[in-house]
Motif scaffolding. Structure first.
Motif: not given
Length: 245
Positions: A56-58, A80-86, A92-94, A138-144
């Motif tokens: 679910f992360a991008f 591209p959409f679900t990463h926004a919920f992690l 970070h979330v607060l 780079e193999g990194v994940y996008l979350v947030g």
């Protein structure tokens, strides 16, 4: 239904004020973000958390990897959409929830639940695209939720600093508050408040990749998602505009 009569001169009972003045859609989205973070940290074990990120992360690297193995591209349909919920942690979330409450509220009140959520998701996807443009190998994940919230910020800037429009009923002369008109791009930069907010916001995020040279450490901020989301919301909000009568 029970009916009551008031004695002459007795004041009518006051309506009960709601405890929270947030639109329901904003409250629901904020609660969902918090609940997902709670579940990912308190329910899932480390293996489960890794699987959550994987599905679910991008991850932009999937775009390149799918050239040799098309099955790896499947998560690109939704990440591209679900990463926004992690999120990467409670801080970070607060922070994102606080920013969401501030800027999603005026957007939801103007465009409704569907409009607000559509801008949030489209901006999140635009943020993911900007992120992919600079991290493809780079193999990194996008979350947030930052990209989606940045889009709501960009959309809100187009009207929250504009003056309130007032008209008068042609027959009764009653004063009618019509709301704030959506500003054109020229009007945004002609208004000092919206101009300075927009410029400062863009400059601060564009400066993030330069910070390691100043402070000697990476900030871990997905500035690309911020910029991509903001630009998407800023430019696409006219598609959701309702004409004032």
């Amino acid at each position: 239904m029970r009916e009551e009569e008031l004695s002459p001169g007795e004041p009518a009972p006051r309506a009960r004020e709601p405890v929270f003045l947030l639109p329901g859609s904003v409250s629901a989205l904020a609660i969902i973000l918090v609940l997902i973070q709670f579940a990912s940290t308190m329910v899932l074990n480390p293996d489960g958390q890794n699987m959550l990120l994987y599905w679910f992360a991008f991850q932009p690297l999937r775009i390149v990897a799918s050239l040799t193995d098309p099955s790896l591209a499947l998560p690109l349909l939704w990440t591209p959409f679900t990463h926004a919920f992690l999120h990467g942690g409670w801080e970070h979330v607060l922070i994102n929830v606080a920013w969401l409450v501030i800027f999603a509220t005026p957007v939801a009140r103007r465009y409704g639940t569907v409009g607000m959520l559509s801008l949030f998701l489209v901006s999140a996807a635009a943020g993911a695209a900007f992120f992919a443009a600079t991290t493809l190998l780079e193999g990194v994940y996008l979350v947030g939720a930052s990209g989606g919230i940045a889009g709501l910020t960009g959309a809100a800037i187009r009207f929250i600093f504009q003056p309130v429009l007032v008209a008068h009923h042609p027959e009764t002369g009653e004063r009618l508050v019509l709301g704030r008109r959506l500003a054109s791009l020229r009007e945004v930069f002609a208004n000092p408040s919206s101009r300075y907010f927009t410029i400062v916001w863009l400059v601060l995020n564009a400066a993030v990749p330069l910070m390691p040279a100043v402070i000697g450490a990476q900030l871990g901020v997905a500035w690309q998602a911020h910029l991509g989301g903001f630009i998407a919301g800023f430019l696409l909000v006219p598609l959701f505009e309702r004409r004032l009568a």
